[in-house]
Design an enzyme around this catalytic site. Sequence first.
Site, mmCIF file in Angstrom:
data_model
loop_
_atom_site.group_PDB
_atom_site.id
_atom_site.type_symbol
_atom_site.label_atom_id
_atom_site.label_comp_id
_atom_site.label_asym_id
_atom_site.label_seq_id
_atom_site.Cartn_x
_atom_site.Cartn_y
_atom_site.Cartn_z
ATOM 1 N N LYS A 183 8.269 9.084 -8.556
ATOM 2 C CA LYS A 183 8.347 7.472 -8.378
ATOM 3 C C LYS A 183 9.220 7.289 -9.648
ATOM 4 C CE LYS A 183 5.359 3.136 -8.492
ATOM 5 N NZ LYS A 183 6.094 2.801 -7.094
ATOM 6 N N GLY A 236 0.833 -1.192 0.011
ATOM 7 C CA GLY A 236 -0.005 -0.134 0.036
ATOM 8 C C GLY A 236 0.819 1.299 0.142
ATOM 9 N N LYS A 237 2.012 1.145 -0.812
ATOM 10 C CA LYS A 237 2.923 2.335 -0.457
ATOM 11 C C LYS A 237 2.154 3.519 -1.318
ATOM 12 C CE LYS A 237 6.508 0.688 -2.503
ATOM 13 N NZ LYS A 237 6.109 -0.761 -2.675
#
Length: 252
Positions: A53, A30-31
Amino acid sequence: MNAKNSASTPAKVKRQQRNFFITATDTDAGKTFVACAIIQAFTDAGKRVAAYKPVAAGCDKIDGKLINEDAQLLTQFANSQQLINEVNPISLEAAIAPHIAAEKLNITLTLNEIKAGFEQLVSLNADINITEGAGGWRLPLQLNTPSPTFLSDFAINTKQDVILIVNMKLGCLNHALLTYQAIIADGLTCVAWVANSASSTTMSNLDENIASLEQLLPVPKIAQINFDSDASSSLTAKIFAAAKEIDLTLLG
């Protein structure tokens, strides 16, 4: 020379930025969900937030471009007017380990490329920069060198504070402690952790396990996020709700 001409142009004031690297005990912890909730919490507190990201594996081809769903969410929640390719510069189609996906395409993942994207992020002059890792802490970028390169090397090189997401499931105590110890051994500061229930299956003795981690991890728990099974609630609404559970004051 008159006073008008001799006056110097005021220098642009640079913000006092904080850089947080979001890692987790494992993949599917669940990052992205938690990272977006943290971004929203900072936004609610009046902060300007940029997201990053650097590497994403598992992308859909949309209008000829590889788009990662997690990167889309980060782009949606960050409030620094970033394009998705700025949030996620390295996109790999196959949903496998990034270094393997890159090898199959004869691509080399390099720290210099990832750092260049981060420098662009920092140049946006946001208050808060949130970088979401991939997988767990020791994610390989390339193996075909005398010394393997990991995504954690990027976090080390840029001296980011780390927030650890603990996937609350059987085995999480061991995973959390080993990850925390690796972060500290790498010379970084783990500033906080989040207890995240990423699965609809509630962990047996959840409260006792969280209490154990609170004793074992010498950093504050800034949130406990329980799984929201309400099918009528959108993912965005769930992230907004999770943001309200985050105590930013514990980050200092």
